[in-house]
Design a protein around this motif. Sequence first.
Motif, PDB file in Angstrom:
ATOM      1  N   PHE A  33       0.834  -1.208   0.000  1.00 57.32           N
ATOM      2  CA  PHE A  33       0.000   0.000   0.000  1.00 57.32           C
ATOM      3  C   PHE A  33       0.869   1.259   0.000  1.00 57.32           C
ATOM      4  O   PHE A  33       0.618   2.206  -0.760  1.00 57.32           O
ATOM      5  CB  PHE A  33      -0.929   0.033   1.219  1.00 57.32           C
ATOM      6  CG  PHE A  33      -2.222  -0.689   1.037  1.00 57.32           C
ATOM      7  CD1 PHE A  33      -3.019  -0.490  -0.071  1.00 57.32           C
ATOM      8  CD2 PHE A  33      -2.666  -1.576   2.006  1.00 57.32           C
ATOM      9  CE1 PHE A  33      -4.220  -1.148  -0.235  1.00 57.32           C
ATOM     10  CE2 PHE A  33      -3.870  -2.250   1.857  1.00 57.32           C
ATOM     11  CZ  PHE A  33      -4.645  -2.037   0.742  1.00 57.32           C
ATOM     12  N   GLU A  34       1.877   1.282   0.864  1.00 59.43           N
ATOM     13  CA  GLU A  34       2.740   2.463   0.960  1.00 59.43           C
ATOM     14  C   GLU A  34       3.540   2.676  -0.315  1.00 59.43           C
ATOM     15  O   GLU A  34       3.649   3.801  -0.802  1.00 59.43           O
ATOM     16  CB  GLU A  34       3.700   2.322   2.155  1.00 59.43           C
ATOM     17  CG  GLU A  34       3.043   2.338   3.498  1.00 59.43           C
ATOM     18  CD  GLU A  34       2.424   3.673   3.846  1.00 59.43           C
ATOM     19  OE1 GLU A  34       2.839   4.719   3.293  1.00 59.43           O
ATOM     20  OE2 GLU A  34       1.525   3.682   4.692  1.00 59.43           O
ATOM     21  N   LEU A  35       4.081   1.611  -0.866  1.00 56.79           N
ATOM     22  CA  LEU A  35       4.900   1.720  -2.065  1.00 56.79           C
ATOM     23  C   LEU A  35       4.084   2.202  -3.263  1.00 56.79           C
ATOM     24  O   LEU A  35       4.477   3.144  -3.965  1.00 56.79           O
ATOM     25  CB  LEU A  35       5.545   0.364  -2.367  1.00 56.79           C
ATOM     26  CG  LEU A  35       6.588   0.326  -3.471  1.00 56.79           C
ATOM     27  CD1 LEU A  35       7.805   1.136  -3.058  1.00 56.79           C
ATOM     28  CD2 LEU A  35       6.982  -1.110  -3.743  1.00 56.79           C
ATOM     29  N   TYR A  36       2.943   1.570  -3.488  1.00 58.92           N
ATOM     30  CA  TYR A  36       2.105   1.949  -4.621  1.00 58.92           C
ATOM     31  C   TYR A  36       1.646   3.403  -4.511  1.00 58.92           C
ATOM     32  O   TYR A  36       1.761   4.182  -5.465  1.00 58.92           O
ATOM     33  CB  TYR A  36       0.887   1.029  -4.721  1.00 58.92           C
ATOM     34  CG  TYR A  36      -0.104   1.479  -5.756  1.00 58.92           C
ATOM     35  CD1 TYR A  36       0.151   1.316  -7.114  1.00 58.92           C
ATOM     36  CD2 TYR A  36      -1.298   2.102  -5.383  1.00 58.92           C
ATOM     37  CE1 TYR A  36      -0.750   1.749  -8.072  1.00 58.92           C
ATOM     38  CE2 TYR A  36      -2.202   2.544  -6.336  1.00 58.92           C
ATOM     39  CZ  TYR A  36      -1.924   2.362  -7.671  1.00 58.92           C
ATOM     40  OH  TYR A  36      -2.814   2.802  -8.609  1.00 58.92           O
ATOM     41  N   SER A  37       1.136   3.768  -3.346  1.00 61.61           N
ATOM     42  CA  SER A  37       0.601   5.123  -3.205  1.00 61.61           C
ATOM     43  C   SER A  37       1.698   6.178  -3.285  1.00 61.61           C
ATOM     44  O   SER A  37       1.477   7.256  -3.851  1.00 61.61           O
ATOM     45  CB  SER A  37      -0.199   5.256  -1.911  1.00 61.61           C
ATOM     46  OG  SER A  37       0.604   4.939  -0.804  1.00 61.61           O
ATOM     47  N   SER A  38       2.885   5.885  -2.770  1.00 63.74           N
ATOM     48  CA  SER A  38       3.951   6.892  -2.852  1.00 63.74           C
ATOM     49  C   SER A  38       4.412   7.100  -4.289  1.00 63.74           C
ATOM     50  O   SER A  38       4.645   8.236  -4.709  1.00 63.74           O
ATOM     51  CB  SER A  38       5.125   6.504  -1.957  1.00 63.74           C
ATOM     52  OG  SER A  38       5.749   5.337  -2.441  1.00 63.74           O
ATOM     53  N   PHE A  39       4.530   6.016  -5.067  1.00 61.09           N
ATOM     54  CA  PHE A  39       4.912   6.178  -6.470  1.00 61.09           C
ATOM     55  C   PHE A  39       3.831   6.894  -7.267  1.00 61.09           C
ATOM     56  O   PHE A  39       4.129   7.742  -8.111  1.00 61.09           O
ATOM     57  CB  PHE A  39       5.235   4.829  -7.115  1.00 61.09           C
ATOM     58  CG  PHE A  39       6.632   4.370  -6.846  1.00 61.09           C
ATOM     59  CD1 PHE A  39       7.713   5.057  -7.363  1.00 61.09           C
ATOM     60  CD2 PHE A  39       6.869   3.250  -6.078  1.00 61.09           C
ATOM     61  CE1 PHE A  39       9.006   4.648  -7.122  1.00 61.09           C
ATOM     62  CE2 PHE A  39       8.154   2.831  -5.829  1.00 61.09           C
ATOM     63  CZ  PHE A  39       9.235   3.525  -6.344  1.00 61.09           C
ATOM     64  N   ARG A  40       2.582   6.573  -7.018  1.00 59.90           N
ATOM     65  CA  ARG A  40       1.491   7.230  -7.743  1.00 59.90           C
ATOM     66  C   ARG A  40       1.398   8.710  -7.375  1.00 59.90           C
ATOM     67  O   ARG A  40       1.175   9.556  -8.237  1.00 59.90           O
ATOM     68  CB  ARG A  40       0.161   6.532  -7.461  1.00 59.90           C
ATOM     69  CG  ARG A  40       0.002   5.217  -8.147  1.00 59.90           C
ATOM     70  CD  ARG A  40      -0.137   5.351  -9.654  1.00 59.90           C
ATOM     71  NE  ARG A  40      -1.370   6.082  -9.950  1.00 59.90           N
ATOM     72  CZ  ARG A  40      -1.517   6.904 -10.968  1.00 59.90           C
ATOM     73  NH1 ARG A  40      -0.540   7.129 -11.795  1.00 59.90           N
ATOM     74  NH2 ARG A  40      -2.656   7.519 -11.159  1.00 59.90           N
ATOM     75  N   LEU A  41       1.544   9.034  -6.086  1.00 62.43           N
ATOM     76  CA  LEU A  41       1.506  10.444  -5.679  1.00 62.43           C
ATOM     77  C   LEU A  41       2.666  11.217  -6.292  1.00 62.43           C
ATOM     78  O   LEU A  41       2.492  12.372  -6.706  1.00 62.43           O
ATOM     79  CB  LEU A  41       1.529  10.547  -4.153  1.00 62.43           C
ATOM     80  CG  LEU A  41       0.223  10.230  -3.448  1.00 62.43           C
ATOM     81  CD1 LEU A  41       0.430  10.131  -1.944  1.00 62.43           C
ATOM     82  CD2 LEU A  41      -0.823  11.280  -3.768  1.00 62.43           C
ATOM     83  N   ASP A  42       3.834  10.608  -6.366  1.00 59.00           N
ATOM     84  CA  ASP A  42       4.979  11.260  -6.995  1.00 59.00           C
ATOM     85  C   ASP A  42       4.713  11.488  -8.477  1.00 59.00           C
ATOM     86  O   ASP A  42       5.025  12.552  -9.019  1.00 59.00           O
ATOM     87  CB  ASP A  42       6.232  10.412  -6.787  1.00 59.00           C
ATOM     88  CG  ASP A  42       7.469  11.090  -7.307  1.00 59.00           C
ATOM     89  OD1 ASP A  42       7.677  12.272  -6.984  1.00 59.00           O
ATOM     90  OD2 ASP A  42       8.245  10.438  -8.048  1.00 59.00           O
ATOM     91  N   HIS A  43       4.137  10.502  -9.133  1.00 61.82           N
ATOM     92  CA  HIS A  43       3.812  10.630 -10.566  1.00 61.82           C
ATOM     93  C   HIS A  43       2.781  11.750 -10.805  1.00 61.82           C
ATOM     94  O   HIS A  43       2.927  12.543 -11.748  1.00 61.82           O
ATOM     95  CB  HIS A  43       3.276   9.295 -11.087  1.00 61.82           C
ATOM     96  CG  HIS A  43       2.855   9.316 -12.512  1.00 61.82           C
ATOM     97  ND1 HIS A  43       3.762   9.356 -13.552  1.00 61.82           N
ATOM     98  CD2 HIS A  43       1.622   9.326 -13.088  1.00 61.82           C
ATOM     99  CE1 HIS A  43       3.111   9.377 -14.696  1.00 61.82           C
ATOM    100  NE2 HIS A  43       1.814   9.360 -14.446  1.00 61.82           N
ATOM    101  N   ILE A  44       1.790  11.817  -9.955  1.00 56.95           N
ATOM    102  CA  ILE A  44       0.756  12.854 -10.100  1.00 56.95           C
ATOM    103  C   ILE A  44       1.340  14.245  -9.846  1.00 56.95           C
ATOM    104  O   ILE A  44       1.032  15.194 -10.568  1.00 56.95           O
ATOM    105  CB  ILE A  44      -0.429  12.567  -9.156  1.00 56.95           C
ATOM    106  CG1 ILE A  44      -1.205  11.345  -9.662  1.00 56.95           C
ATOM    107  CG2 ILE A  44      -1.359  13.760  -9.052  1.00 56.95           C
ATOM    108  CD1 ILE A  44      -2.245  10.838  -8.707  1.00 56.95           C
ATOM    109  N   SER A  45       2.197  14.370  -8.847  1.00 57.93           N
ATOM    110  CA  SER A  45       2.782  15.682  -8.569  1.00 57.93           C
ATOM    111  C   SER A  45       3.717  16.123  -9.684  1.00 57.93           C
ATOM    112  O   SER A  45       3.789  17.302  -9.998  1.00 57.93           O
ATOM    113  CB  SER A  45       3.511  15.668  -7.231  1.00 57.93           C
ATOM    114  OG  SER A  45       4.662  14.849  -7.304  1.00 57.93           O
ATOM    115  N   ARG A  46       4.432  15.196 -10.324  1.00 59.03           N
ATOM    116  CA  ARG A  46       5.278  15.548 -11.470  1.00 59.03           C
ATOM    117  C   ARG A  46       4.434  15.985 -12.661  1.00 59.03           C
ATOM    118  O   ARG A  46       4.809  16.883 -13.404  1.00 59.03           O
ATOM    119  CB  ARG A  46       6.150  14.365 -11.875  1.00 59.03           C
ATOM    120  CG  ARG A  46       7.294  14.129 -10.964  1.00 59.03           C
ATOM    121  CD  ARG A  46       8.171  13.042 -11.496  1.00 59.03           C
ATOM    122  NE  ARG A  46       9.160  12.675 -10.521  1.00 59.03           N
ATOM    123  CZ  ARG A  46       9.947  11.628 -10.627  1.00 59.03           C
ATOM    124  NH1 ARG A  46       9.841  10.843 -11.702  1.00 59.03           N
ATOM    125  NH2 ARG A  46      10.821  11.367  -9.705  1.00 59.03           N
TER     126      ARG A  46
END
Length: 140
Positions: A124-137
């Motif tokens: 959960f932590e890994l997926y959400s952190s990568f997705r949040l980083d992708h969205i912010s970029r």
Amino acid sequence: MENREKRLIESFTTVGGVILLFGAAVFITGWEYAQYMYLVGSVMFACGQFADRYDGADPIIRRLRFQQILGAIFLLITAALMFSAPIHNRLLADTDMGGGMRSFLLAFTRKNNWIVTLLIGALFELYSSFRLDHISRKED
């Protein structure tokens, strides 16, 4: 949230994550204080996750933040399961308890159940952190 407060929350979460990771890695070796290190790290990490708020209206970011909170809860459950080995051993010795409840508690406190909850929380932590980083970029 002001920038200084955000940096403080991020550093608290990072330090907690490092302690959490070290405690989980050393727990496998049987070091007696590893579960306490994991507990401290998971509490620090979860507090950092709970303190990091998102007040926007984007449904994707709200869902990802919920997944991060859920991951932190699974990491806290992992800490509780790391302490369940003595309970498991007492249940093995106690045959007076009713069959159904004893079987449930033995299955719940099995010595390696913590690995499953750790894996779920980490995913959960890994997926959400990568997705949040992708969205912010993408927004920048």
